[in-house]
Each structure stands twice: as C-alpha cells, then as structure tokens.
Design an enzyme around this catalytic site. Structure first.
Site, mmCIF file in Angstrom:
data_model
loop_
_atom_site.group_PDB
_atom_site.id
_atom_site.type_symbol
_atom_site.label_atom_id
_atom_site.label_comp_id
_atom_site.label_asym_id
_atom_site.label_seq_id
_atom_site.Cartn_x
_atom_site.Cartn_y
_atom_site.Cartn_z
ATOM 1 N N SER A 69 0.872 -1.153 0.098
ATOM 2 C CA SER A 69 -0.036 0.084 0.077
ATOM 3 C C SER A 69 0.763 1.239 0.198
ATOM 4 C CB SER A 69 -1.062 0.085 1.300
ATOM 5 O OG SER A 69 -0.278 0.217 2.327
ATOM 6 N N THR A 208 -1.626 3.067 2.693
ATOM 7 C CA THR A 208 -1.103 4.235 3.424
ATOM 8 C C THR A 208 -0.463 3.838 4.824
ATOM 9 O OG1 THR A 208 -2.792 5.534 2.455
ATOM 10 C CG2 THR A 208 -1.559 6.652 3.691
ATOM 11 N N THR A 226 1.799 6.881 0.398
ATOM 12 C CA THR A 226 0.988 5.872 -0.040
ATOM 13 C C THR A 226 1.051 5.606 -1.611
ATOM 14 O OG1 THR A 226 -1.395 5.317 0.091
ATOM 15 C CG2 THR A 226 -0.959 7.487 -0.953
ATOM 16 N N ARG A 236 -5.187 9.593 -10.696
ATOM 17 C CA ARG A 236 -6.106 9.964 -9.407
ATOM 18 C C ARG A 236 -5.310 10.210 -8.325
ATOM 19 N NH1 ARG A 236 -6.191 7.415 -4.043
ATOM 20 N NH2 ARG A 236 -8.377 7.278 -3.273
ATOM 21 N N VAL A 237 -5.598 11.287 -7.417
ATOM 22 C CA VAL A 237 -4.814 11.609 -6.357
ATOM 23 C C VAL A 237 -5.812 11.539 -5.141
ATOM 24 C CG1 VAL A 237 -3.744 13.582 -5.083
ATOM 25 C CG2 VAL A 237 -3.412 13.185 -7.534
ATOM 26 N N GLY A 238 -5.305 10.973 -4.077
ATOM 27 C CA GLY A 238 -6.222 10.610 -2.814
ATOM 28 C C GLY A 238 -5.843 11.803 -1.903
ATOM 29 N N ASP A 239 -6.183 11.506 -0.637
ATOM 30 C CA ASP A 239 -6.005 12.370 0.361
ATOM 31 C C ASP A 239 -4.596 12.618 0.968
ATOM 32 O OD1 ASP A 239 -6.214 9.733 1.365
ATOM 33 O OD2 ASP A 239 -6.679 10.478 3.391
ATOM 34 N N THR A 259 -5.556 7.326 6.921
ATOM 35 C CA THR A 259 -5.463 6.329 6.104
ATOM 36 C C THR A 259 -6.706 5.827 5.918
ATOM 37 O OG1 THR A 259 -4.981 4.648 7.830
ATOM 38 C CG2 THR A 259 -3.224 5.522 7.047
ATOM 39 N N GLY A 260 -6.730 5.122 4.733
ATOM 40 C CA GLY A 260 -8.078 4.549 4.000
ATOM 41 C C GLY A 260 -8.661 5.353 2.974
ATOM 42 N N GLY A 262 -9.354 7.713 0.587
ATOM 43 C CA GLY A 262 -9.171 9.263 0.717
ATOM 44 C C GLY A 262 -10.344 10.035 0.249
HETATM 45 N N1 GLY Z 1 -5.635 7.109 1.798
HETATM 46 C C1 GLY Z 1 -5.052 6.991 0.502
HETATM 47 C C2 GLY Z 1 -5.802 7.066 -0.647
HETATM 48 O O1 GLY Z 1 -6.924 7.220 -0.580
HETATM 49 O O2 GLY Z 1 -5.174 7.362 -1.681
#
Ligand code: GLY
Length: 362
Positions: A69, A208, A226, A236-239, A259-260, A262
């Site tokens: 991850s 993450t 992550t 794609r960009v997460g949080d 984490t989790g 995003g």
């Molecule tokens: N928390 C990681 C993501 O959603 O990319």
C-alpha cells in the site's frame, strides 16, 4: 523575597520543574507502522529533528516490497503503473511539501521534503515531480514487484463485458480451452499469494502509512505516504498528499493524519478538522470521532454505503496525549475480520493499540 524567589532556591522548585517538563518522545502511526515508530523513536532519542524521525520511519514501509500500500511494491493504477502520493509538515518551521502521482521513485516522502526545503512551491505532481526528484539524484526505477504485478493481472482477468468475455484470459482459439483458473494461469504463485491477490481485486485497498512525532521539546512533525487506491484511474490523487486532509500539523496544537478511503477524507478536510477540534478543546479521541461523524453525515448515516469503505484518523496533541479512531471497529484481513488497531511508541515502548471507532459491524 517573593514566594517565587524563595521557591526558586529550594528542592521543591526542582520537583515542580520536573513535573512541568516537556512531553515524552511519542510517535503515532497507522497499524502498518510499528517498525516505523521504532525507527522514528530511535531518531528522537538521539535528539534528531521530528521530521527526520518520521521520514526515516516511513522509509521502512516505502522500501518494503511486502507493504503493497506504500512505495516500492505498491499496488498499481489500472495500467499497471505504480503512482505514489506523499506529504510532510514540519511543526517548528511551519513548512510543508507534497508530491502526487509520482512514478518511479521509491520514497516519495523524501521528495516531498525536498519540495518543502528546496523550492518556493508546496506541491509537485506527475512528470514535474519526477523530473524534480531526478534533478536531485533520485533513481527512476520500476516499482512494480512480482507480487503487485500478479495482483494487477488477476484484476485484469476479473473484468468482464456483458457476455462475460475478457481479453486477458484464454482466447476462443486456445487449444483445450477454457482454463481461467488462476492456479493454471500463474503456476509459480503459491495459494496464499493467489488468495491475497483475489482479495485485493474484490476489495481494492487504500492502504497508506501516516506517522506523527512529538519530542521532549514539544516539537511536532508528520508525514503521510501511499501508493493510493489500487487500480485507480491514472492521475487519481487521494487524500495522502493533500495538506489538511491526509496530514495537518500545527505547532501550537498538535498533529493529525489519515489512512483509508481518501475521497471521503478529502470531503471533510479530516486532518485539519481534527487539529482545529483539538484547538477548541476536544481531546484527540473526541476530535477524531467528530471527524468521522462528519464523514457519516455525508452519507446521511447510511450504514450500507458506509460499510463499503474504511477510514482511520490518528491524532497527537502537543502535550503528548494521542488517539486513533476508525469508522469501523473491525477491518478485513486475509479473509477474516480483525479489530482495527494503530501503532504507538512512547519513549521506546512500542505497541499496537485498539482504535476508538464510530460504528460497530457487530
Ligand atoms: N488514503 C489513501 C488514498 O486514498 O489514496
């Protein structure tokens, strides 16, 4: 002589001084961060900076091919390319740096730090982030391992058109067809790895690592890094690299990270919300749970939809009080449900602790 002057000259003053001494060296991380906490706390014990400590900690995961991850060996995007996101915040100087959709570099946290220290920008993405990293001597490498490539191929084989056809399995003309069985397609993979791959396909993870550190001087820093959501659309960009969502540090208050999934965190600016909650008097646990309530509210508290993802928050206050809270009390691991946990290390004593939680699957 005033009372203060008298106290200053007595043993009592020494004792009071000891009581009001700074917090303990404390590192908080996601469940995959036990070793990261250990590394970071060793840095703090040697008097190193809190940001040096957390980056050295998460480098363990970024360079570990078995943490699928984060960093090297992370699960790739839909085209089979690993794209990494990370950000850092340094409490004492109140500076931050971030990279997103970075390909080919195992340790995006180090690149995020360079963005912070060596540029007048906060965030670099994609091709620009890679060029920047290479200009500082980072090697461009293939981050896909045999294990993450296998999982990606299994995912490709799971896609079907309306008639159940898939171009990534035996063709109509294959002799003795069809044989879509994974054991036949991937004879070198053991059963455990195949079962793991199927699990990643059925429930694409958003792993993450987040790591927050506080030293005895009360200085705080944090990092989140992550490989993001498995099989994501390229770009794609997460949080994780979003300051205020995947990470927030305020030297006056404390730090928080996530984490989790995003997307759900970005919609409530989770880490910033938690730090602001602490600023206004909530303890770390209440601050995290309040953020999770906002997530649930975005789904009108609909359990069926909330059950489709995991989200975890971590918080470390300036005085050393810490907590973590998860949307759900349990999470899936290897086909079974286990209690959601997080990692912590206080002055060299490391452990996993149960998170608080908003909802119970029971
Ligand atoms: N928390 C990681 C993501 O959603 O990319």
């Amino acid at each position: 002589m005033t009372r203060r002057e008298w106290l200053a000259g007595t043993a009592v003053a020494g004792a009071l001084g000891a009581q009001t001494a700074g917090p303990k060296n404390t590192v908080v991380s996601s469940e995959n961060g036990l070793r990261a906490c250990e590394v970071a706390i060793a840095y703090l014990a040697r008097g190193k900076d809190t940001l040096d400590a957390v980056i050295a900690g998460v480098n363990v995961n970024e360079e570990d091919p078995n943490d699928t991850s984060v960093g090297y060996g992370g699960l790739p995007n839909e085209q089979g390319v690993v794209e990494l996101d990370a950000c850092v915040m340094h409490g004492p100087t109140r500076r931050a740096g971030s990279v997103a959709s970075l390909r080919g570099v195992k340790t995006p946290s180090k690149v995020a730090r360079l963005v912070m220290e060596e540029t007048d920008h906060i965030m670099l993405v994609g091709e620009g982030a890679l060029r920047f990293a290479k200009s500082y001597g980072f090697k461009e490498e293939d981050l896909l391992t045999g294990k993450s490539r296998l999982a990606w191929l299994v995912w490709k084989r799971s896609l079907r058109d309306g008639s159940g056809h898939n171009n990534w399995t035996d063709g109509l003309d294959a002799p003795g067809r069809p044989s879509a069985a994974l054991k036949v397609a991937f004879p070198e993979a053991d059963e455990e790895t195949l079962a793991w791959a199927v699990e990643q396909v059925l429930r694409p993870p958003t792993g993450t690592i987040n790591c927050l550190a506080l030293n005895r001087k009360g200085e705080i820093s944090g990092v989140t890094t992550t490989s993001g959501l498995a099989w994501k659309i390229p770009g794609r960009v997460g949080d994780s690299p979003i300051l205020g969502a995947g990470l927030w540090v305020d030297q006056d208050v404390g730090a928080a990270g996530s984490t989790g999934r995003g997307e759900e965190n970005i919609r409530i600016a989770g880490a910033h919300t938690i730090v602001e909650n602490m600023r206004h008097g909530m303890n770390p646990k209440a601050a995290c749970l309040d953020a999770l309530k906002r997530v649930a509210r975005n789904f009108a508290d609909d359990r069926a939809r909330l059950e489709q993802f995991d989200l975890n928050f971590y918080a470390l206050r300036k005085d050393g009080e810490y907590a973590a809270a998860a949307l759900w009390d349990t999470r899936r691991r290897g086909g079974r449900m286990v209690r959601t946990k997080f990692a912590v290390n206080v002055d060299g004593s490391g452990r996993l602790e149960d998170t608080a939680f908003l909802l119970s699957r029971a």
